[in-house]
Design a protein around this motif. Structure first.
Motif, PDB file in Angstrom:
ATOM      1  N   ASP A   1       0.583   6.683  -3.326  1.00 34.52           N
ATOM      2  CA  ASP A   1       1.182   5.739  -2.590  1.00 34.52           C
ATOM      3  C   ASP A   1       1.930   6.043  -1.253  1.00 34.52           C
ATOM      4  OD1 ASP A   1       0.437   4.074  -4.690  1.00 34.52           O
ATOM      5  OD2 ASP A   1       2.503   3.352  -5.233  1.00 34.52           O
TER       6      ASP A   1
ATOM      7  N   VAL B   1       0.395   1.855   5.742  1.00 30.86           N
ATOM      8  CA  VAL B   1       0.591   1.995   4.297  1.00 30.86           C
ATOM      9  C   VAL B   1      -0.827   2.425   3.975  1.00 30.86           C
ATOM     10  CG1 VAL B   1       0.330  -0.489   3.993  1.00 30.86           C
ATOM     11  CG2 VAL B   1       1.350   0.981   2.361  1.00 30.86           C
TER      12      VAL B   1
ATOM     13  N   ILE C   1      -3.240   4.187   0.188  1.00 36.35           N
ATOM     14  CA  ILE C   1      -3.374   4.559  -1.289  1.00 36.35           C
ATOM     15  C   ILE C   1      -4.642   5.770  -1.069  1.00 36.35           C
ATOM     16  CG2 ILE C   1      -4.955   2.628  -1.728  1.00 36.35           C
ATOM     17  CD1 ILE C   1      -3.636   2.602  -4.802  1.00 36.35           C
TER      18      ILE C   1
ATOM     19  N   ARG D   1      -8.685   2.525   3.031  1.00 38.67           N
ATOM     20  CA  ARG D   1      -7.765   2.322   1.904  1.00 38.67           C
ATOM     21  C   ARG D   1      -6.139   2.470   2.585  1.00 38.67           C
ATOM     22  NH1 ARG D   1      -8.262   6.489  -2.758  1.00 38.67           N
ATOM     23  NH2 ARG D   1     -10.202   6.411  -3.443  1.00 38.67           N
TER      24      ARG D   1
ATOM     25  N   LEU E   1       4.559  -0.460  -2.011  1.00 39.86           N
ATOM     26  CA  LEU E   1       3.591  -1.318  -2.224  1.00 39.86           C
ATOM     27  C   LEU E   1       2.105  -0.820  -3.051  1.00 39.86           C
ATOM     28  CD1 LEU E   1       3.444  -3.322   1.305  1.00 39.86           C
ATOM     29  CD2 LEU E   1       4.147  -3.984  -0.855  1.00 39.86           C
ATOM     30  N   PRO E   2       1.561   0.293  -2.719  1.00 38.14           N
ATOM     31  CA  PRO E   2       0.068   0.314  -2.885  1.00 38.14           C
ATOM     32  C   PRO E   2      -0.150   0.047  -4.694  1.00 38.14           C
ATOM     33  CG  PRO E   2       0.580   2.046  -1.504  1.00 38.14           C
ATOM     34  CD  PRO E   2       2.096   1.238  -1.859  1.00 38.14           C
TER      35      PRO E   2
ATOM     36  N   LEU F   1      -0.800  -3.583  -5.413  1.00 33.92           N
ATOM     37  CA  LEU F   1      -2.287  -4.045  -5.725  1.00 33.92           C
ATOM     38  C   LEU F   1      -2.468  -4.512  -7.116  1.00 33.92           C
ATOM     39  CD1 LEU F   1      -4.248  -1.231  -3.792  1.00 33.92           C
ATOM     40  CD2 LEU F   1      -3.962  -3.633  -3.220  1.00 33.92           C
TER      41      LEU F   1
ATOM     42  N   ARG G   1      -9.308  -2.162  -0.652  1.00 29.11           N
ATOM     43  CA  ARG G   1      -7.833  -1.789  -1.234  1.00 29.11           C
ATOM     44  C   ARG G   1      -7.097  -1.703   0.317  1.00 29.11           C
ATOM     45  NH1 ARG G   1      -8.952   3.345  -5.127  1.00 29.11           N
ATOM     46  NH2 ARG G   1     -10.978   3.328  -3.861  1.00 29.11           N
TER      47      ARG G   1
ATOM     48  N   ASP H   1      -6.451  -5.232   0.832  1.00 26.40           N
ATOM     49  CA  ASP H   1      -5.406  -5.837   0.448  1.00 26.40           C
ATOM     50  C   ASP H   1      -4.097  -5.338   0.634  1.00 26.40           C
ATOM     51  OD1 ASP H   1      -7.190  -7.745  -0.953  1.00 26.40           O
ATOM     52  OD2 ASP H   1      -7.583  -6.785  -2.854  1.00 26.40           O
ATOM     53  N   LEU H   2      -3.637  -4.174   0.889  1.00 29.23           N
ATOM     54  CA  LEU H   2      -2.602  -3.493   1.550  1.00 29.23           C
ATOM     55  C   LEU H   2      -2.246  -4.277   2.578  1.00 29.23           C
ATOM     56  CD1 LEU H   2      -3.004   0.309   0.808  1.00 29.23           C
ATOM     57  CD2 LEU H   2      -1.460  -1.390  -0.503  1.00 29.23           C
TER      58      LEU H   2
END
Ligand SMILES: NC(=O)c1ccc[n+]([C@@H]2O[C@H](COP(=O)([O-])OP(=O)(O)OC[C@H]3O[C@@H](n4cnc5c(N)ncnc54)[C@H](OP(=O)(O)O)[C@@H]3O)[C@@H](O)[C@H]2O)c1
Length: 304
Positions: A59, A81, A83, A99, A115-116, A120, A255, A258-259
């Motif tokens: 992360d 940000v 992942i 990502r 967050l990651p 998620l 991903r 969604d981040l």
């Protein structure tokens, strides 16, 4: 550059490598200067089983210092940000552009790095329940890193959220995070849950089946309380329950998107990462000890 690396001869099996190689990005990867990284409970377990010379860290939040050669992703200087699969506990790391997500100025690197994986996991667990507007959702392991996000995201989705806590001292914390109802025993909750996000496992997962709404879903991602034994009686206690074993990395291709959702919710104030421990990255071993001893409530984030 400097980067953490596993070394069985070092304290906690981890050493700060002062002369680590610079990342060699693939064409679809940007290189990020890491400003903050999150530490996850799963990484504690990984550190115990990985061989020498493994670089941990998934992360991260930081700034693009080299844009991806294939032209995808944000340009140099963009705060992001991300992942990654490893190497995030470093001054720089390469990351595929699908990502990562750009950050609004309102989102600090510390909040972003929280967050990651936890965010998620919570976001993807909640999606298993479909539309949650007006529905009852149960969040177990409620004050954990994942649970606190699950509570907030379920509230943002319009659900009525019950938090199940494993110890009385977590009650006020779960309420402060935003749970409508907080219980230490499932029998005390309203029941009829459309969705359960479960990080507890053990007998909690079995009991949760008995409190589902018909066709309800349990998204199970962790087992803080150990193994679960299920019988047919449990599985038939409501009509057609569904249990989903949830991994934060699925689906892999979205991903970054969604981040972006999570970072956007932080920017708007709808999501507030609860950070239990921050510090300088040279204190990573102390942070790991605190996590192993269950002294941290919420996320652990360290800054480089
Ligand atoms: N599948 C995945 O992709 C994925 C992703 C992230 C995490 N995980 C796993 O999910 C679990 C939780 O992760 P996390 O990051 O949220 O951990 P965490 O921050 O350490 O939080 C765990 C929470 O679990 C609760 N808890 C502790 N002991 C318990 C027990 N014996 N019985 C029931 N609940 C207990 C506590 O909350 P209360 O005090 O509120 O009960 C605690 O705050 C871990 O096992 C982790 O490895 C899996």
């Amino acid at each position: 550059m400097r980067s953490y690396i596993t070394d069985p001869d070092a304290p906690r099996g981890l050493r700060l490598d002062e002369d680590a190689p610079e990342p060699q990005p693939a064409p679809d990867e940007a290189v990020l200067a890491v400003e903050a990284f999150g530490v996850n409970r799963g990484e504690l377990a990984l550190l115990a089983v990985r061989d020498r010379d493994w670089r941990p860290g998934q992360d991260v939040a930081g700034t693009v210092v080299t844009a991806a050669a294939d032209g995808t992703g944000p340009g140099v200087g963009t705060r992001v940000v991300a992942i990654v699969d490893g190497g995030g506990w470093s001054e720089r790391v390469a990351c595929p552009t699908n990502r990562l997500a750009p950050l609004d100025d309102a989102v600090s690197a510390t909040d972003a790095a929280a967050l990651p994986i936890a965010g998620l996991t919570a976001l993807r667990a909640l999606r298993e329940g479909g539309s949650l507007l007006g529905e009852r959702v149960l969040v177990t392991a409620a004050t954990g890193a994942v649970g606190q996000f699950a509570i907030q995201l379920a509230r943002a989705a319009g659900a009525q959220v019950t938090a199940l806590v494993s110890r009385p001292e977590s009650t006020d914390e779960a309420r402060a995070v935003g749970a409508d109802v907080v219980v230490a025993d499932l029998e005390d909750g309203p029941g009829g849950y459309r969705l359960v996000t479960d990080g507890a496992g053990g007998d909690v997962l079995r009991q949760a089946l008995h409190h589902l709404a018909p066709h309800g879903v349990i998204a199970t991602y962790g087992a803080m309380a150990g193994r679960t034994e299920l019988g047919l009686r449990d599985l038939l206690s409501v009509a057609n329950p569904r249990i989903v074993g949830l991994v934060h990395s699925e689906p892999p291709g979205t991903r970054g998107a969604d981040l972006g959702v999570l970072a956007g919710l932080v920017a708007s104030g709808a999501l507030r990462p609860r950070i239990g421990l921050t510090g300088d990255w040279t204190e990573v071993r102390d942070a790991l000890d605190a996590m192993a001893d269950h002294r941290v409530r919420g996320k652990v984030v360290l800054t480089t």
